[in-house]
Design a protein around this motif. Structure first.
Motif, PDB file in Angstrom:
ATOM      1  N   TYR A 501       0.742  -1.513  -0.005  1.00 16.95           N
ATOM      2  CA  TYR A 501       0.021  -0.059   0.014  1.00 16.95           C
ATOM      3  C   TYR A 501       0.865   1.414  -0.215  1.00 16.95           C
ATOM      4  O   TYR A 501       0.598   2.115  -0.778  1.00 16.95           O
ATOM      5  CB  TYR A 501      -0.819  -0.006   1.207  1.00 16.95           C
ATOM      6  N   CYS A 533      -4.977  -3.755  -2.341  1.00 18.75           N
ATOM      7  CA  CYS A 533      -4.115  -3.518  -1.121  1.00 18.75           C
ATOM      8  C   CYS A 533      -4.904  -3.358   0.065  1.00 18.75           C
ATOM      9  O   CYS A 533      -4.715  -2.975   1.281  1.00 18.75           O
ATOM     10  CB  CYS A 533      -3.261  -2.080  -1.220  1.00 18.75           C
ATOM     11  N   GLY A 534      -6.335  -3.560  -0.139  1.00 21.02           N
ATOM     12  CA  GLY A 534      -7.407  -3.322   1.029  1.00 21.02           C
ATOM     13  C   GLY A 534      -8.247  -2.245   1.259  1.00 21.02           C
ATOM     14  O   GLY A 534      -8.798  -1.848   2.300  1.00 21.02           O
ATOM     15  N   SER A 535      -7.827  -1.045   0.494  1.00 24.36           N
ATOM     16  CA  SER A 535      -8.210   0.244   0.555  1.00 24.36           C
ATOM     17  C   SER A 535      -9.357   0.716  -0.374  1.00 24.36           C
ATOM     18  O   SER A 535      -8.873   1.188  -1.552  1.00 24.36           O
ATOM     19  CB  SER A 535      -7.233   1.636   0.792  1.00 24.36           C
ATOM     20  N   ARG A 809      -3.518  -3.763   7.551  1.00 29.35           N
ATOM     21  CA  ARG A 809      -3.800  -4.750   6.308  1.00 29.35           C
ATOM     22  C   ARG A 809      -2.867  -5.940   6.527  1.00 29.35           C
ATOM     23  O   ARG A 809      -1.724  -5.793   6.565  1.00 29.35           O
ATOM     24  CB  ARG A 809      -3.293  -3.803   5.089  1.00 29.35           C
ATOM     25  N   ILE A 836      -7.947  -5.097   8.219  1.00 32.27           N
ATOM     26  CA  ILE A 836      -8.444  -5.752   6.903  1.00 32.27           C
ATOM     27  C   ILE A 836      -7.547  -6.861   6.521  1.00 32.27           C
ATOM     28  O   ILE A 836      -6.304  -6.789   6.505  1.00 32.27           O
ATOM     29  CB  ILE A 836      -7.972  -4.422   5.670  1.00 32.27           C
ATOM     30  N   ARG A 838      -6.906  -9.806   3.875  1.00 32.75           N
ATOM     31  CA  ARG A 838      -7.143 -10.441   2.355  1.00 32.75           C
ATOM     32  C   ARG A 838      -6.800 -12.023   2.386  1.00 32.75           C
ATOM     33  O   ARG A 838      -5.609 -12.237   2.527  1.00 32.75           O
ATOM     34  CB  ARG A 838      -6.447  -9.687   1.372  1.00 32.75           C
ATOM     35  N   HIS A 845     -13.055  -6.962   6.446  1.00 34.76           N
ATOM     36  CA  HIS A 845     -13.024  -5.783   7.083  1.00 34.76           C
ATOM     37  C   HIS A 845     -13.627  -6.031   8.555  1.00 34.76           C
ATOM     38  O   HIS A 845     -14.927  -5.826   8.811  1.00 34.76           O
ATOM     39  CB  HIS A 845     -13.768  -4.577   6.330  1.00 34.76           C
TER      40      HIS A 845
END
Length: 857
Positions: A501, A533-535, A809, A836, A838, A845
């Motif tokens: 990220y 990247c989870g955002s 993350r 977060i 993945r 989340h």
């Protein structure tokens, strides 16, 4: 300087007017005036500045061209001077400097030394590469006229020595008192054009006005050409407007200027004005005009231009034919390319290459390679452009063998050192997954350009080597190279693959600084990077700020929301996409089906599947069928899933049976799970997924004997389960953890933090789910193992090192287990942190004790 906008009447979206009847399309000059170019009456005068005097040059000794060994030449009769002129022309045509020197000696011997022959000798020496001899010849002329000065000035202009030509121009007026004519000014202006010297060009223009030759059609055409090549398109337009008499060259020069400055619609408008004025275009006019038609929406206008050539009787030679092939190639009309290719019998290298590129870039790669073979059979000399185009045509399963042959051909012909051929080979090896060969080729190249770096960077990014791609990008910056647009987009994709990220944000800033942020490919890469990247919020912002969005942009944001489990947002975006008039493709529907599957929206998923096949007439691929099976299975409708599999138009592959087996594990259906596992093992016995999922079902039901038999079967067949790994980023560095990992420098702190979290979680009602441990060991050992899974170690590291308030993350290579999922919810509540995570299937989340998947994953 603000340049004119596109001409609306000629917008590609508006119906193009037929070119043969151009006078009915536009009134004289009105369109050009409406877009920033004034009419001719707006100009009362132009520059009147005089040229700056330059110091005169010392006269040189006359050339002594006759030597002792040449004195016995056969004499040429003095009464036949035409023969001498003919011999000089022959020497010029063959670039024979020695022969020209002999003719010079004969001129002296026969007494033919008048100014006419002296000027011819100056021209001969200059054109045969003897510039210094030409100047000595010029200095030795007793009486020079304007032609003498024009000849030597032209020689210096052709040799690229603009300063010397300007100096001679000044001496012409000061030493001999001669008045420059149109050819003198034309030569000086050509020199200014070659060296892009706008200041001297403007001064020469002012002197031409004072001399009264500025209205000459030759001078006007040269001025138009000089100004637009010196990046002054408005001055070029002023000269064009002030010219009272314009010939085809004048019109063509102005049209060329518009095209090269990106004003394609203005060029078309001026072309129509040219025909309306009764000036017949020449071949070069059309060679320039066809460059306007460079996209599929302009195909109709391209055909009109072709028809205009035919009606005007323009002879289509090899060069114009090649330009037209390129025009139809860019308009993606292979039908017209095929028709044109059948009408040219004698092709040269340029025409062969144009045809080869046309077939290659429009998807006819096999035909492109056949053309390359024809070129070799026709004994055509293959240059670097043709070879690079042939290499670019290699793709698919045949890429390896054909690439090897072309690589060998390039080495045999000595073209492997050419940077364009090397770049094409790197791209070829990248497509076939041969990373080591691409890497070795890059470092063996004698010189690399920005395309070379971008090709290898793209090779790394597309083949999952994100870290290597980013290291290469760093090395490129350290060498002082300015990254191109595709280089930045490839680096952003590399950040996606390793979920970095912080590096992705730095590249986002780099794209803003370099001005590439408005490019659609960079925007698409940023949307995908932020989502992976989870955002998802940053992904949505990047999508919203994009000035233009294509199908890839919409697919990227829809896929992002789908991976994060926001099914309602996915459906809203799908409806918005339909409202803007952009038809979805099969990838769009795949993301929708995955979102509906993960969120339990069975009715919506079925509706979208029918919409894809019935309304949009898109053929469902194996991925769509696997998503539908997963959707039925997650909803507990395993019988419907089996019926759906039986109705598939082709045999289900591994992904379909894996979706069914995953559902059987979730619902603990052993019998159907065994059936699905057997199918998976039959299709791909070396894949550990079937063994692991079925072992998990047996372990959760306490069927340890069955699990042991599966483990023995895996061992006997050499099948190994992929170890679980989780990683988290801190300060630009990636920290990787495995189950019960003790290799990290902060191991002691991590295990202390986990014990602290465990006590707080037990107080909150946490009980370890030991069914997640697939080994038949004691309960205490199972509890210890499950509490030291890789994702728990990663979250402990993040809580210690990442500042409060920042989201955590975590990325995991396998699916998250139930115990870790429960633990993450509790930790997010206890520590008041957003987590977060993945896993192999989707994003989770965790906020204040709840997960975005609603415990349905």
């Amino acid at each position: 300087m603000k340049l004119p906008q596109s001409v609306r009447a000629l917008s590609p979206l508006s119906p193009p007017a037929p070119l043969p009847s151009l006078c009915s399309c536009l009134p004289s000059y009105n369109v050009l005036q409406s877009h920033g170019f004034p009419s001719p009456v707006d100009y009362d005068g132009f520059y009147d500045s005089a040229s700056t005097p330059v110091s005169s040059q010392k006269p040189r000794k006359p050339l002594i061209a006759i030597s002792k060994q040449n004195r016995d030449l056969h004499p040429i009769p003095r009464e036949n001077p035409d023969l001498l002129d003919w011999m000089l022309k022959r020497c010029v045509n063959s670039k024979d400097l020695v022969g020209g020197t002999i003719v010079h000696a004969a001129c002296i011997k026969t007494g033919c030394t008048n100014v006419f022959f002296c000027n011819s000798l100056i021209s001969m020496y200059a054109k045969c590469g003897g510039l210094q001899s030409a100047h000595r010849m010029f200095d030795g002329i007793p009486e020079r006229n304007v032609v003498s000065w024009n000849t030597v000035i032209s020689a210096y202009v052709e040799a690229g020595q603009a300063a010397e030509s300007i100096e001679l121009f000044n001496r012409m007026q000061q030493d001999d008192g001669l008045v420059p004519d149109q050819f003198t000014f034309g030569n000086i202006l050509r020199g200014c054009t070659s060296f892009r010297n706008l200041d001297i060009g403007m001064q020469t223009h002012g002197m031409a006005i004072k001399s009264g030759v500025e209205s000459n059609v030759f001078i006007a055409s040269t001025l138009v050409d000089m100004y637009f090549k010196c990046q002054s398109i408005e001055d070029s337009w002023r000269v064009f407007c002030q010219t009272p008499i314009k010939n085809a060259v004048t019109w063509t020069s102005m049209i060329t200027g518009f095209i090269q400055h990106g004003h394609k619609e203005c060029a078309l408008a001026l072309f129509r004005e040219m025909l309306d004025a009764g000036v017949e275009p020449v071949k070069f006019t059309f060679s320039t005009l066809v460059k306007v038609f460079d996209e599929p929406v302009m195909l109709k206008q391209a055909r009109q231009a072709h028809g205009c050539m035919v009606k005007l009787g323009i002879e289509i030679d090899v060069l114009l034919w090649s330009d037209m092939i390129t025009m139809y190639r860019k308009c993606e009309s292979m039908e017209d390319v095929v028709k044109l290719s059948s009408r040219l019998r004698n092709k040269d290298l340029i025409s062969w290459t144009a045809l080869l590129v046309a077939y290659s870039q429009n998807g006819y790669r096999k035909d492109s390679l056949d053309i390359f073979r024809e070129m070799i059979e026709d004994s055509t000399s293959i240059d670097r452009f043709a070879l690079a185009a042939a290499i670019g045509a290699c793709t698919g399963s045949e890429a390896t063998e054909l690439g090897r042959q072309l690589h060998a051909y390039a080495m045999r012909t000595g073209q492997m050192s050419d940077v364009s051929v090397g770049n094409a080979m790197i791209t070829l090896y990248s497509k076939s997954g041969q990373i080591c060969k691409a890497e070795n080729l890059f470092f063996q190249m004698p010189c690399q350009d920005i395309i070379s770096w971008t090709s290898l960077l793209t090779c790394y990014a597309q083949n999952g080597h994100g870290e290597e791609a980013l290291l290469l990008f760093r090395d490129m910056l350290r060498k002082g190279l300015k990254p191109a647009m595709f280089c930045i987009s490839s680096a952003v994709k590399a950040c996606s693959s390793i979920a970095s990220y912080s590096l992705g944000k730095q590249l986002h800033l780099s794209a803003v600084k370099s001005g590439f942020i408005t490019e659609i490919s960079v925007g698409n890469a940023l949307v995908t990077m932020y989502a992976k990247c989870g955002s998802i919020y940053d992904a949505w912002r990047a999508f919203s700020y994009m000035p233009y969005k294509d199908i890839i942009s919409w697919n990227a944001i829809i896929a992002g929301f789908s991976q994060h489990g926001f099914a309602n947002e996915v459906l809203d975006l799908f409806h918005e996409m339909q409202q803007v008039g952009l038809p979805p493709d099969d990838f769009t529907f795949l993301s929708i089906l995955v979102a509906c599957s993960h969120s339990g929206l069975l009715a919506e998923g079925l509706s979208c599947f029918e919409l894809m096949r019935d309304t949009y007439e898109l053929e469902a691929k194996m991925e769509h069928y696997a998503s539908m099976v997963d959707m039925f299975g997650r909803a507990g409708k395993l019988g419907h899933a089996m019926k759906f599999i039986k109705t598939m138009p082709y045999e289900p592959d591994l992904s379909v049976w894996e979706a069914l087996l995953s559902s059987c594990k979730f619902h603990k259906n052993v019998e159907l799970g065994k059936f699905a596992a057997e199918k998976m093992i039959y299709l791909k016995p070396e894949d550990p997924s079937a063994y692991v999922l079925l072992s998990s079902i047996h372990a959760e039901l306490g069927m340890w004997d069955h699990k042991a038999r599966l483990l023995r079967m895996m061992k006997d067949r050499g099948v190994k389960k992929e170890p679980s790994r989780s990683w988290v980023e801190d300060k630009g560095k990636i920290h990787v953890f495995s189950v019960e990992d003790k290799s990290h420098p902060q191991t002691h702190e991590l295990y202390m933090k986990l014990e602290e979290l465990k006590m707080k979680m037990i107080e909150a009602g946490y009980t370890p789910d030991i069914n997640c441990v697939l080994h038949d060991i004691e309960q205490e050992q199972r509890e210890y193992s499950v509490f030291h899974h890789s994702e728990k170690l990663a979250v402990a590291f993040a809580l210690i090192n990442i500042p409060e308030g920042s989201p955590i993350r975590i990325m995991k290579n396998l699916r998250v287990c139930r115990d870790c999922h429960t633990a993450m919810k509790l930790i997010s509540h206890i520590e008041n942190r957003q987590i977060i995570l993945r896993d192999a299937n989707r994003f989770h989340h965790f906020v204040d004790g709840a997960c975005s998947c609603h415990d349905y994953w």
